[in-house]
Write a protein that holds these residues in place. Sequence first.
Motif: not given
Length: 366
Positions: A1-20
Amino acid sequence: MAVLPVKFTKTKRDKLAQILWILNWISVITGAILFSLGLFLKVEINKRKELMAERDIQYVPNMLIAVGFIACAINFLGGKICYDCVDTSKFLRWKLIMLPYIVCTFFFTSCILVGALMCYSMRGELEESLDLGLAAALKFYKDTDTPGRCFLKRTVDMLQIEFQCCGNNGYKDWSQIQWISNRYLDMSHKEVVDRLRSNVEGKYLQDGVPFSCCNVNSPRPCIQSQISNNSAHYNYDHVTEQLNLWPRGCRHALLDHYTHIMQSIGLTVLVIWVFELSVLTGVRYLQTALENVLRQGDPDSESDGWLLENSFMETARTNLNIIKNLGKCNQVDTANNGDPNINVPCTSKATYGPDNVPPKQQPVTS
């Protein structure tokens, strides 16, 4: 079982990459701050190194300098990776590098935490170094004509004036050493000769202190000779005259000075560690989310991201098995005497069966 899983949409992935990407550039600045803090601590220690014994206390500023320099390089690379991860197709060029990058960054982030803890644990070694160094400086205070020691008188006097202190542990330290050179003693004076002869080591000891021990806040002129003799001075009691000399020893004054600096640096490094850990966590989520997108084959689909694909125990067990298999491979290479022509498979005895005998081949039937 994965530890602290989070579901990402394409928009969320793009925003996460930009913030990082932005946070990694901020981390480059925090790395420069770490470098500056280490350099500042090193300069502060070297400013008074002649008052410290030769102890290895430079490891803390040296580590902060090294960690700060590495932080700038790692976070610069991380910013480039996160910038390219906005486009899923560009992620392919970093796919094989992401996991080693995250592992190296994790250990590097742990070094930041170690550096912060070292700032708080350095006090004991610093106190010992100051105690021995100041005792030696007071001992050589009189050697103004000796090469290599002629600067100590001025250094100690400036120290006592700047930090408003006296002696190593207090003003009584001066009465236990000869701090006046023999060249300034009148050997024709009977009292001087008798005092030199009365001492086993032939030292001229007196109940006095240098002028730099005088408290400028004292309402009366400073009494720096015959301090313990009440009858030698009018209306004087050495027990109640608190303002005559600086009451604090220079070891405690310097220790408080450096402790304040190291606690401030340690707190700053802890804040930077928390920030770096949060950035690393975000990069891990971005990596796992993009890898799941590649498995699905649709760059616009939703994907799961996690810190660990399996539980902590399963991950530790898997890594331990990998290390064990690597060890068995090394044993096989040793048994082959390094001959590359001998091809022995790196497998355990449980591969074929309990007796390590391969199964019989079944006849091929048409």
